[in-house]
Write a protein that holds these residues in place. Structure first.
Motif, short mmCIF file in Angstrom:
data_model
loop_
_atom_site.label_atom_id
_atom_site.label_comp_id
_atom_site.label_asym_id
_atom_site.label_seq_id
_atom_site.Cartn_x
_atom_site.Cartn_y
_atom_site.Cartn_z
N ALA A 74 5.10 -4.86 20.95
CA ALA A 74 5.17 -3.54 21.56
C ALA A 74 4.94 -2.43 20.54
O ALA A 74 5.33 -2.54 19.38
N PRO A 75 4.29 -1.33 20.97
CA PRO A 75 4.11 -0.19 20.05
C PRO A 75 5.47 0.39 19.65
O PRO A 75 6.46 0.25 20.37
N ASP A 109 -3.18 -0.50 26.40
CA ASP A 109 -3.64 0.86 26.69
C ASP A 109 -3.56 1.75 25.46
O ASP A 109 -4.29 2.76 25.37
N VAL A 110 -2.65 1.41 24.55
CA VAL A 110 -2.48 2.25 23.36
C VAL A 110 -2.68 1.48 22.06
O VAL A 110 -2.61 2.06 20.98
N GLU A 114 -6.14 -6.36 18.08
CA GLU A 114 -5.86 -6.66 16.68
C GLU A 114 -4.57 -5.98 16.22
O GLU A 114 -3.77 -6.56 15.46
N GLU A 115 -4.34 -4.76 16.67
CA GLU A 115 -3.10 -4.06 16.31
C GLU A 115 -1.89 -4.74 16.92
O GLU A 115 -0.85 -4.89 16.26
#
Length: 267
Positions: A74-75, A109-110, A114-115
């Protein structure tokens, strides 16, 4: 293979009643949904934790694992996620559970894929050190943003730590288009255990009794048997999210019989 069920199917049921269901219907173990609305959660004190461990031992039922809700991809900041995982690991150690479940939980979505992969791998690699000290394994479930084994392996390949493995949820890999043989080939070096379930269709994931839906349970069991895998099959019946679904206690006997039949046929 040994059989278990998840308490997601009996939301809020007191632990003594859960253990009576397991022994009455021939299940070797139980996976505990670990959430504040359940009897067992990370807020339990030392005495309560000792009581839970004693109840499992007294019933002769194994505690397969803790189904936590940390979202490793999760971001956001790492520390809240790591704190959640550490709390789960500490609880697992105190209760004698060998595994804790985490979700990917990426938000594409954000984030780029890769991130999301890098975020999850970084957090799991950090948490793995604590897991190793406690003798507990963290299992990344095939779920949400990383529903296939191929997705999960992008993370696990970056982590490369023996205390971090995989939990195969057969519904999500099937919905992601993977064949059981493909999933097993990818996950087998990392596989902790397998969650089985059944549903009516890709568009209707209301839980059904095992064998009455479309999921390839026979193929999954056959693949596992062919490779002499001797771990756990855990029935995750998602009653908590589908109130209209039939009560799980009424289905446990036929569910065990169905899994036993599949195991016998694949032997």
């Amino acid at each position: 293979m040994k059989l278990a069920f998840s308490t997601l199917g009996v939301p809020g049921l007191p632990l003594p009643d859960v253990l009576r269901l397991a022994t009455a219907h021939g299940y070797h173990g139980v996976e505990l949904r670990t959430h504040p609305e359940e009897p067992v959660h990370t807020g339990l004190g030392p005495a309560e934790r000792a009581d839970v461990a004693a109840e499992f031992k007294g019933a002769g039922v194994e505690l397969l694992g803790l189904g936590g809700y940390a979202r490793v991809a999760a971001p956001g900041d790492d520390e809240p996620v790591l704190a959640e995982i550490r709390a789960l690991l500490d609880l697992a150690r105190d209760l004698g559970a060998p595994y804790v479940r985490v979700f990917p939980g990426g938000d594409l979505d954000v984030q780029t894929p890769e991130e999301a992969d890098a975020t999850a791998a970084r957090r799991l690699g950090t948490a793995a050190e604590h897991a190793g000290d406690l003798g507990v394994r963290i299992l990344l479930e095939t779920h949400d943003s990383h529903r296939t084994a191929a997705d999960a392996m992008r993370i696990l390949g970056l982590v490369g730590h023996r205390q971090v493995g995989a939990l195969w949820d057969v519904m999500h890999t099937w919905l992601g288009g993977e064949q059981p043989s493909e999933t097993y080939a990818a996950l087998s070096p990392h596989l902790g255990y397998v969650q089985v379930k059944d549903i009516a269709s890709p568009d209707d994931t209301t839980p059904l009794p095992l064998g009455q839906g479309v999921l390839p349970l026979a193929e999954c069991v056959e693949v596992l048997s062919r490779h002499n895998w001797d771990g756990w099959l855990c029935w995750e019946y998602e009653k908590r999210w589908y109130e209209a679904a039939a009560p799980l206690p009424d289905l446990l006997e036929s569910g065990r019989e169905h899994l036993s039949r599949l195991l016998n046929e694949s032997a």
